[in-house]
Design a protein around this motif. Structure first.
Motif, short mmCIF file in Angstrom:
data_model
loop_
_atom_site.label_atom_id
_atom_site.label_comp_id
_atom_site.label_asym_id
_atom_site.label_seq_id
_atom_site.Cartn_x
_atom_site.Cartn_y
_atom_site.Cartn_z
N ILE A 15 11.26 -7.20 2.65
CA ILE A 15 10.39 -6.18 2.06
C ILE A 15 11.15 -5.38 1.01
CG2 ILE A 15 9.10 -4.06 2.53
CD1 ILE A 15 8.44 -5.25 5.30
N GLY A 16 12.38 -4.97 1.35
CA GLY A 16 13.18 -4.21 0.39
C GLY A 16 13.44 -4.96 -0.89
N MET A 17 13.66 -6.24 -0.77
CA MET A 17 13.93 -7.05 -1.97
C MET A 17 12.68 -7.28 -2.79
SD MET A 17 16.67 -9.71 -0.25
CE MET A 17 17.03 -10.59 -1.76
N GLU A 18 11.53 -7.42 -2.13
CA GLU A 18 10.27 -7.57 -2.85
C GLU A 18 9.98 -6.33 -3.70
OE1 GLU A 18 7.90 -9.94 -3.08
OE2 GLU A 18 8.96 -11.44 -1.90
N ILE A 19 10.25 -5.15 -3.15
CA ILE A 19 9.95 -3.91 -3.86
C ILE A 19 11.04 -3.54 -4.85
CG2 ILE A 19 9.63 -1.41 -3.56
CD1 ILE A 19 8.37 -2.03 -0.82
N ALA A 78 0.83 -1.21 0.00
CA ALA A 78 0.00 0.00 0.00
C ALA A 78 0.86 1.25 0.00
CB ALA A 78 -0.93 -0.01 1.21
N LEU A 79 1.95 1.24 0.78
CA LEU A 79 2.84 2.40 0.83
C LEU A 79 3.51 2.65 -0.51
CD1 LEU A 79 4.58 1.95 4.29
CD2 LEU A 79 3.22 3.91 3.58
N SER A 80 3.80 1.57 -1.24
CA SER A 80 4.55 1.72 -2.48
C SER A 80 3.68 1.85 -3.72
CB SER A 80 5.48 0.50 -2.69
OG SER A 80 4.72 -0.68 -2.80
N ALA A 81 2.37 1.62 -3.58
CA ALA A 81 1.49 1.58 -4.74
C ALA A 81 1.47 2.84 -5.59
CB ALA A 81 0.07 1.23 -4.30
N PRO A 82 1.41 4.07 -5.01
CA PRO A 82 1.27 5.25 -5.85
C PRO A 82 2.59 5.79 -6.40
CG PRO A 82 1.20 5.90 -3.56
CD PRO A 82 1.34 4.41 -3.58
N VAL A 116 9.37 8.84 -11.21
CA VAL A 116 9.19 7.53 -10.61
C VAL A 116 8.41 6.66 -11.58
CG1 VAL A 116 8.23 6.24 -8.67
CG2 VAL A 116 9.21 8.51 -8.31
N ALA A 117 8.97 5.53 -11.96
CA ALA A 117 8.32 4.63 -12.90
C ALA A 117 7.24 3.82 -12.20
CB ALA A 117 9.35 3.68 -13.52
N ALA A 118 6.27 3.35 -12.97
CA ALA A 118 5.24 2.49 -12.41
C ALA A 118 5.86 1.18 -11.96
CB ALA A 118 4.16 2.22 -13.47
N PRO A 119 5.35 0.58 -10.88
CA PRO A 119 5.88 -0.70 -10.40
C PRO A 119 5.83 -1.76 -11.50
CG PRO A 119 4.36 0.25 -8.80
CD PRO A 119 4.24 1.08 -10.04
N VAL A 120 6.87 -2.57 -11.56
CA VAL A 120 6.92 -3.64 -12.55
C VAL A 120 6.17 -4.84 -11.99
CG1 VAL A 120 8.41 -5.15 -13.90
CG2 VAL A 120 9.12 -2.80 -13.40
N PRO A 121 5.20 -5.41 -12.71
CA PRO A 121 4.46 -6.57 -12.21
C PRO A 121 5.40 -7.73 -11.89
CG PRO A 121 3.38 -5.63 -14.14
CD PRO A 121 4.70 -4.95 -14.02
N ALA A 122 5.04 -8.51 -10.88
CA ALA A 122 5.88 -9.64 -10.47
C ALA A 122 6.09 -10.62 -11.62
CB ALA A 122 5.24 -10.34 -9.28
N SER A 123 5.08 -10.77 -12.46
CA SER A 123 5.22 -11.70 -13.59
C SER A 123 6.29 -11.24 -14.57
CB SER A 123 3.88 -11.84 -14.33
OG SER A 123 3.43 -10.57 -14.81
N VAL A 124 6.38 -9.91 -14.76
CA VAL A 124 7.39 -9.37 -15.66
C VAL A 124 8.78 -9.53 -15.06
CG1 VAL A 124 8.22 -7.27 -16.80
CG2 VAL A 124 5.77 -7.73 -16.68
N VAL A 125 8.88 -9.27 -13.75
CA VAL A 125 10.16 -9.45 -13.06
C VAL A 125 10.61 -10.90 -13.17
CG1 VAL A 125 11.33 -9.41 -10.82
CG2 VAL A 125 9.76 -7.56 -11.46
N GLY A 126 9.68 -11.83 -12.94
CA GLY A 126 10.01 -13.25 -13.03
C GLY A 126 10.45 -13.65 -14.42
N GLN A 127 9.79 -13.12 -15.45
CA GLN A 127 10.16 -13.43 -16.83
C GLN A 127 11.53 -12.87 -17.16
OE1 GLN A 127 8.68 -15.41 -18.90
NE2 GLN A 127 10.13 -15.05 -20.58
N ARG A 128 11.82 -11.66 -16.65
CA ARG A 128 13.13 -11.05 -16.90
C ARG A 128 14.24 -11.90 -16.32
NH1 ARG A 128 13.26 -5.27 -14.72
NH2 ARG A 128 13.43 -6.32 -12.71
N TRP A 129 14.03 -12.40 -15.09
CA TRP A 129 15.05 -13.24 -14.48
C TRP A 129 15.17 -14.59 -15.19
CZ3 TRP A 129 18.98 -12.15 -11.49
CH2 TRP A 129 18.95 -11.00 -10.70
N ALA A 130 14.05 -15.13 -15.64
CA ALA A 130 14.09 -16.41 -16.35
C ALA A 130 14.90 -16.29 -17.64
CB ALA A 130 12.67 -16.88 -16.66
N GLU A 131 14.68 -15.21 -18.37
CA GLU A 131 15.44 -15.00 -19.61
C GLU A 131 16.91 -14.76 -19.30
OE1 GLU A 131 13.45 -11.73 -21.41
OE2 GLU A 131 11.70 -12.91 -22.02
N ALA A 132 17.19 -14.01 -18.20
CA ALA A 132 18.58 -13.75 -17.82
C ALA A 132 19.28 -15.05 -17.43
CB ALA A 132 18.62 -12.77 -16.66
#
Length: 455
Positions: free
Chosen positions: A237-241, A16-20, A27-43
């Protein structure tokens, strides 16, 4: 079950604190977890392809690095190196870039002016935390990350999130607060800002590192439950965000084992429980031996500060004789390569040298202004009235500058400190330990606002 519910609630609040965040300029929009996961998978897929082409000799190139500052003897750095905290050779044959590392969380470190340049200093992390503004912290992270890239660095040793357990800690100014939720949310946004520049940020110092003077022999004893609800929660928490590509382990011991040689911290918690896909780098001089590789350490940093370069020839010998070490060396390289590809370090990189210091100073000023949230302003006394007749200015060196944090996190403009008072000592790092004041004396600013007042 109660612990699980508490964790879920804390993560919901963090989200909630990080949403806006995307609503603020810069400040860029948060990257969806699915996109982050795909980026790491490709890497990871690219990393494996590169690893398959590496020779045994090349497999020990990325796993250790050297100091990139001549304070422990002369250096023999290649042409692409930048004077800074560290340098890790790349593998040009396979298009793998070198890693050029700089401190720290509050700006590109001064390093006694050896680069003949300067950087924009942010206020202390404690002041940033007083703003309760993660979006502002992300903008600040983007600013210092941009300066790091402009100077030629592609790794920033930032992301300090240790909890303030002792106000006498020599690095308290680098850390946000005693609260794991607030600290975790803010460091996550700082890391997001830094890495938006196409560079790697660490999160540090993992873990339970809360004081400096005894860091080499401190043994922090803490139950698993207490650790996961405090220090480790801030990291989680820091790593999740922020999705940092690297974690830096600490000097101290945790429950009897050095943090950089701690199977529970690095393997069980970080890599297994949390599924961390990047790499663990040591703090400078924090590696006790080659066995740290088996216990989860992926890269030895500043090897001159350890008893020997454990992850160079000693690791090569271990890998040739022991299958467990051979498997680990592959994993170490895979993790470092994955981080490089996930953050785009292999893309064309040019150190522009162009920094808009005026713009960046405004970012730093905004941080300072938002951090003064506990200052009362009864009857509009602030800002100081131009009609004031007499103003008392109390504090040493108020006519010279502002006291700043020392050590590896010292940040100065090109002109350097306005005052520098030696703290003594004769070791190679004694020059880094000094009471230093940054320019722009507070007294000058007061005189400019209240021209008719007497001091």
């Amino acid at each position: 079950m109660a612990n699980t519910g508490r964790t879920i609630a804390l993560f919901a609040l963090a989200a909630a604190l990080s949403a806006p965040a995307h609503a603020q300029e810069g400040v860029a929009a948060p990257v969806p977890a699915s996109v982050v996961g795909q980026r790491w998978a490709e890497a990871q897929k690219r990393a494996q392809a590169t690893l398959d082409q590496m020779t045994p000799e090349e497999k020990t190139v990325l796993v250790h690095g050297q100091l990139a500052v001549p304070i422990m003897g002369p250096l023999n750095l290649p042409a692409d190196a930048v004077i800074g905290a560290g340098y890790v050779h790349g593998v040009p044959r396979l298009g793998v870039p070198s890693l050029r590392e700089t401190d720290a969380s509050l700006g590109v470190a001064w390093l006694m002016g050896l680069r003949k340049d300067g950087a924009t200093a942010l206020p202390s992390a404690v002041a940033m935390a007083a703003s309760w503004n993660p979006q502002m912290v992300e903008v600040a992270g983007g600013m210092i990350g941009g300066e790091a890239r402009a100077k030629g660095f592609n790794v920033m040793l930032a992301g300090g999130v240790n909890l303030l357990r002792d106000p006498r800690n020599g690095r308290t100014f680098e850390y946000f607060s005693e609260d794991p939720l607030l600290s975790g949310v803010l460091v996550g946004h700082a890391i997001r800002g830094i890495q938006s520049n196409g560079i790697i940020s660490t999160i540090k110092h993992f873990a339970v590192n809360d004081q400096e003077s005894g860091r080499y022999f401190l043994d922090a004893h803490i139950s698993e439950k207490a650790a996961r609800e405090s220090d480790l929660l801030a990291f989680r928490i820091g790593m999740e965000i922020g999705d940092p590509a690297s974690v830096m382990c600490a000097y101290n011991k945790v429950n009897g084992a050095y943090a950089c040689d701690n199977d529970w911290l690095l393997n069980s918690v970080l890599k297994q429980d949390w599924g961390f896909k990047g790499f663990v780098m040591s703090d400078w001089g924090a590696v006790p031996g080659t066995q740290a590789a088996i216990h989860g350490l992926d890269q030895q940093s500043g090897e001159q500060m350890d008893k020997k370069p454990w992850f160079a020839a000693p690791l090569t010998e271990k890998a040739a004789a022991d299958t467990a070490y051979s498997i680990r060396v592959d994993d170490m390289n895979r993790r470092i390569l994955s981080a490089i590809y996930a953050r785009g370090l292999d893309k064309p990189f040019t150190a522009s040298g162009a920094i808009d210091f005026e713009r960046n100073l405004k970012v730093s000023l905004d941080v300072a202004q938002q951090g003064i949230v506990l200052l009362r302003n009864e009857r509009g006394v602030l800002p100081l009235a131009a009609s004031a007749k007499s103003i008392a200015v109390i504090g040493g060196f108020a006519d010279s500058g502002v006291l700043s944090g020392a050590g590896s996190s010292q940040v100065h403009g090109k002109e350097g400190p306005s005052v520098s008072l030696s703290m003594g000592g004769s070791g190679p790092f004694s020059g880094l330990i000094a009471e230093q004041y940054q320019g722009k004396p507070p007294l000058d600013a007061i005189k400019a606002r209240a021209k008719g007042a007497a001091g």
